[in-house]
Design an enzyme around this catalytic site. Structure first.
Site, PDB file in Angstrom:
ATOM      1  N   ALA A  65       0.867  -1.177   0.000  1.00  0.00           N
ATOM      2  CA  ALA A  65       0.000   0.000   0.000  1.00  0.00           C
ATOM      3  C   ALA A  65       0.906   1.230   0.000  1.00  0.00           C
ATOM      4  O   ALA A  65       2.077   1.154   0.401  1.00  0.00           O
ATOM      5  CB  ALA A  65      -0.890  -0.014   1.224  1.00  0.00           C
ATOM      6  N   GLY A 109       0.903  -5.104   1.092  1.00  0.00           N
ATOM      7  CA  GLY A 109      -0.342  -5.201   0.325  1.00  0.00           C
ATOM      8  C   GLY A 109      -0.129  -5.808  -1.059  1.00  0.00           C
ATOM      9  O   GLY A 109      -1.063  -6.379  -1.638  1.00  0.00           O
ATOM     10  N   GLU A 112      -0.251  -9.410  -0.425  1.00  0.00           N
ATOM     11  CA  GLU A 112      -1.655  -9.726  -0.087  1.00  0.00           C
ATOM     12  C   GLU A 112      -2.526  -9.744  -1.342  1.00  0.00           C
ATOM     13  O   GLU A 112      -3.390 -10.610  -1.507  1.00  0.00           O
ATOM     14  CB  GLU A 112      -2.176  -8.704   0.928  1.00  0.00           C
ATOM     15  CG  GLU A 112      -1.497  -8.875   2.292  1.00  0.00           C
ATOM     16  CD  GLU A 112      -1.778  -7.734   3.249  1.00  0.00           C
ATOM     17  OE1 GLU A 112      -1.738  -6.554   2.824  1.00  0.00           O
ATOM     18  OE2 GLU A 112      -2.039  -8.001   4.434  1.00  0.00           O
ATOM     19  N   GLU A 132       5.224  -5.184   7.133  1.00  0.00           N
ATOM     20  CA  GLU A 132       4.478  -4.141   7.844  1.00  0.00           C
ATOM     21  C   GLU A 132       5.013  -3.870   9.249  1.00  0.00           C
ATOM     22  O   GLU A 132       4.965  -2.746   9.740  1.00  0.00           O
ATOM     23  CB  GLU A 132       2.985  -4.516   7.930  1.00  0.00           C
ATOM     24  CG  GLU A 132       2.230  -4.429   6.616  1.00  0.00           C
ATOM     25  CD  GLU A 132       2.286  -5.703   5.778  1.00  0.00           C
ATOM     26  OE1 GLU A 132       3.162  -6.565   6.027  1.00  0.00           O
ATOM     27  OE2 GLU A 132       1.442  -5.835   4.875  1.00  0.00           O
TER      28      GLU A 132
HETATM   29  N1  DAK Z   1       4.646   3.282  -0.742  1.00  0.00           N
HETATM   30  C1  DAK Z   1       5.035   4.458  -1.274  1.00  0.00           C
HETATM   31  N2  DAK Z   1       6.145   4.610  -1.998  1.00  0.00           N
HETATM   32  C2  DAK Z   1       6.923   3.539  -2.171  1.00  0.00           C
HETATM   33  C3  DAK Z   1       6.596   2.276  -1.635  1.00  0.00           C
HETATM   34  C4  DAK Z   1       5.377   2.163  -0.886  1.00  0.00           C
HETATM   35  N3  DAK Z   1       4.950   1.001  -0.383  1.00  0.00           N
HETATM   36  N4  DAK Z   1       7.564   1.403  -1.974  1.00  0.00           N
HETATM   37  C5  DAK Z   1       8.458   2.096  -2.702  1.00  0.00           C
HETATM   38  N5  DAK Z   1       8.082   3.385  -2.822  1.00  0.00           N
HETATM   39  C6  DAK Z   1       8.761   4.453  -3.522  1.00  0.00           C
HETATM   40  C7  DAK Z   1       9.995   4.917  -2.754  1.00  0.00           C
HETATM   41  O1  DAK Z   1       9.627   5.830  -1.728  1.00  0.00           O
HETATM   42  C8  DAK Z   1      10.788   5.574  -3.854  1.00  0.00           C
HETATM   43  O2  DAK Z   1      10.228   6.844  -4.120  1.00  0.00           O
HETATM   44  P1  DAK Z   1      11.184   8.163  -4.347  1.00  0.00           P
HETATM   45  O3  DAK Z   1      12.030   8.234  -3.156  1.00  0.00           O
HETATM   46  O4  DAK Z   1      11.959   7.812  -5.591  1.00  0.00           O
HETATM   47  O5  DAK Z   1      10.207   9.265  -4.516  1.00  0.00           O
HETATM   48  C9  DAK Z   1      10.502   4.684  -5.056  1.00  0.00           C
HETATM   49  O6  DAK Z   1       9.294   3.987  -4.749  1.00  0.00           O
HETATM   50  C10 DAK Z   1      11.586   3.648  -5.314  1.00  0.00           C
HETATM   51  O7  DAK Z   1      11.792   2.944  -4.094  1.00  0.00           O
HETATM   52  P2  DAK Z   1      13.245   2.749  -3.427  1.00  0.00           P
HETATM   53  O8  DAK Z   1      14.136   3.885  -3.742  1.00  0.00           O
HETATM   54  O9  DAK Z   1      13.013   2.434  -1.993  1.00  0.00           O
HETATM   55  O10 DAK Z   1      13.744   1.446  -4.226  1.00  0.00           O
HETATM   56  P3  DAK Z   1      14.711   0.307  -3.726  1.00  0.00           P
HETATM   57  O11 DAK Z   1      15.009  -0.517  -4.927  1.00  0.00           O
HETATM   58  O12 DAK Z   1      15.863   0.875  -2.945  1.00  0.00           O
HETATM   59  O13 DAK Z   1      13.845  -0.556  -2.679  1.00  0.00           O
HETATM   60  C11 DAK Z   1      11.859  -1.678  -1.910  1.00  0.00           C
HETATM   61  C12 DAK Z   1      12.711  -1.232  -3.127  1.00  0.00           C
HETATM   62  C13 DAK Z   1      10.545  -2.272  -2.475  1.00  0.00           C
HETATM   63  C14 DAK Z   1      12.609  -2.796  -1.167  1.00  0.00           C
HETATM   64  C15 DAK Z   1      11.599  -0.480  -0.972  1.00  0.00           C
HETATM   65  O14 DAK Z   1      11.078   0.586  -1.766  1.00  0.00           O
HETATM   66  C16 DAK Z   1      10.646  -0.783   0.130  1.00  0.00           C
HETATM   67  O15 DAK Z   1      11.024  -1.366   1.146  1.00  0.00           O
HETATM   68  N6  DAK Z   1       9.384  -0.317  -0.007  1.00  0.00           N
HETATM   69  C17 DAK Z   1       8.382  -0.422   1.040  1.00  0.00           C
HETATM   70  C18 DAK Z   1       7.910  -1.842   1.202  1.00  0.00           C
HETATM   71  C19 DAK Z   1       6.873  -1.962   2.330  1.00  0.00           C
HETATM   72  O16 DAK Z   1       7.176  -1.674   3.502  1.00  0.00           O
HETATM   73  N7  DAK Z   1       5.669  -2.349   1.988  1.00  0.00           N
HETATM   74  C20 DAK Z   1       4.580  -2.527   2.958  1.00  0.00           C
HETATM   75  C21 DAK Z   1       3.743  -1.275   2.970  1.00  0.00           C
HETATM   76  S1  DAK Z   1       2.392  -1.372   4.157  1.00  0.00           S
HETATM   77  C22 DAK Z   1      -5.308  -2.655   3.871  1.00  0.00           C
HETATM   78  C23 DAK Z   1      -4.831  -2.992   2.649  1.00  0.00           C
HETATM   79  C24 DAK Z   1      -3.468  -3.013   2.446  1.00  0.00           C
HETATM   80  C25 DAK Z   1      -2.578  -2.706   3.444  1.00  0.00           C
HETATM   81  C26 DAK Z   1      -3.064  -2.383   4.663  1.00  0.00           C
HETATM   82  C27 DAK Z   1      -4.457  -2.338   4.896  1.00  0.00           C
HETATM   83  N8  DAK Z   1      -6.748  -2.607   4.135  1.00  0.00           N
HETATM   84  C28 DAK Z   1      -7.629  -3.185   3.090  1.00  0.00           C
HETATM   85  C29 DAK Z   1      -7.268  -2.219   5.363  1.00  0.00           C
HETATM   86  C30 DAK Z   1      -1.162  -2.772   3.137  1.00  0.00           C
HETATM   87  C31 DAK Z   1      -0.161  -2.189   3.840  1.00  0.00           C
HETATM   88  C32 DAK Z   1       1.172  -2.178   3.277  1.00  0.00           C
HETATM   89  O17 DAK Z   1       1.433  -2.683   2.218  1.00  0.00           O
END
Ligand code: DAK
Length: 258
Positions: A65, A109, A112, A132
């Site tokens: 997400a 997400g 998921e 998360e």
């Molecule tokens: N959200 C927003 N931006 C993101 C992102 C994300 N999840 N993942 C990556 N980006 C953005 C980065 O901020 C960066 O943007 P700029 O800095 O260039 O503006 C760009 O994408 C490239 O990312 P990186 O520079 O970080 O790239 P790397 O190759 O170094 O790393 C990575 C890739 C995928 C390992 C890293 O970006 C990362 O760790 N991303 C976050 C992964 C994460 O924590 N995901 C979980 C998010 S929480 C629900 C439904 C769904 C959910 C909850 C509730 N309901 C129905 C109630 C879901 C929650 C989640 O998913």
């Protein structure tokens, strides 16, 4: 229909939805979820579509997400608006088969969403995870439940508690994905698989899906009873007569979807 965050196109009898936010690793913002739900509605309503494919880019299926979009939400924002629940659950309500083609990151997400599809074929560069906990939250779209059903308690617990990513080989060994293919071949392979599914009788494919899904929702004896009722009901269809006649006559079946 032109979308901003996805592409949706029909390729013969397969509806393909490609998540398309390359600057954000396909992070699943509200607009993307709404557009994806709209595209799914369109493919579900189109009698010419027999199977749907959900995919991303070679780098990322989806990195979760959109963290930047949700970071400032309050509890009441999340609770009263039932935070992004409606569009997210659309995939699970599809009656037609949905295949996830995953390359690169499928995190949070993103993992998921892939698990909400009927099965996952992944590329050899795929990485799955529920990170998360590193953001101070739990999985929110079923990750703790679906991942546990796919890979078992031990692996799911470890992944959800540490945020560790699982590579493609481990995902196949653990039953999370049906197959792993080289990244360059992913879409060809998935499109062939989807076309094969779409070449079947649509109502029968829908009933197969319903029957397999039942295995997650009920006891074995009730599931078997449900399957048997579906099986019996198919003897009222033109496609059962056609399928069995085609076998006996050594020809290809000509499905009527009736
Ligand atoms: N959200 C927003 N931006 C993101 C992102 C994300 N999840 N993942 C990556 N980006 C953005 C980065 O901020 C960066 O943007 P700029 O800095 O260039 O503006 C760009 O994408 C490239 O990312 P990186 O520079 O970080 O790239 P790397 O190759 O170094 O790393 C990575 C890739 C995928 C390992 C890293 O970006 C990362 O760790 N991303 C976050 C992964 C994460 O924590 N995901 C979980 C998010 S929480 C629900 C439904 C769904 C959910 C909850 C509730 N309901 C129905 C109630 C879901 C929650 C989640 O998913």
């Amino acid at each position: 229909m032109a979308y901003k965050t996805i592409n949706a196109e029909k390729k013969n009898s397969v509806g393909v939805i490609t998540l398309d936010r390359p600057d954000a690793m396909n992070a699943l913002c509200e607009e993307l979820i709404n557009e994806m739900a709209e595209a799914l509605d369109g493919f579900e309503a189109d009698p010419g579509v027999g199977c749907i494919v959900l995919t991303g880019s070679e780098k990322a299926f989806a990195a979760g997400a959109d963290i930047k979009e949700m970071q400032s939400k309050s509890y009441m924002d999340a609770y009263l608006d039932d935070f992004i629940t409606e569009g997210w659950e659309r995939v699970t309500q599809c009656r037609k088969p949905v295949v996830a083609a995953v390359a690169g990151y499928a995190l949070g997400g993103g993992c998921e969403l892939a698990m909400m599809c009927d099965f996952i074929i992944c590329a050899d560069n795929a990485k799955f995870g529920q990170p998360e906990i590193t953001l101070g939250v739990t999985p929110g779209a079923g990750g703790s439940q679906r991942l546990t059903r796919f890979v078992g308690k031990s692996k799911s617990m470890e992944m959800c508690l540490t945020g560790r990513m699982m590579d493609a080989d481990e995902a196949e060994r653990s039953g999370l994905v049906s197959r792993v293919v080289p990244v360059a071949d992913l879409m060809d392979d998935v499109m062939k698989t989807a076309a094969k599914i779409a070449s079947m009788s649509l109502p029968v494919a829908m009933m197969v899906k319903e029957s397999v899904d039942r295995a997650y929702e009920t006891t074995l004896s009730e599931g078997v009873r449900f399957e048997r009722r579906l099986f019996h009901s198919l003897f009222a269809t033109e496609d059962q007569k056609e399928g069995m006649a085609a076998f006996a006559e050594k020809r290809k079946a000509d499905w009527k979807n009736r």
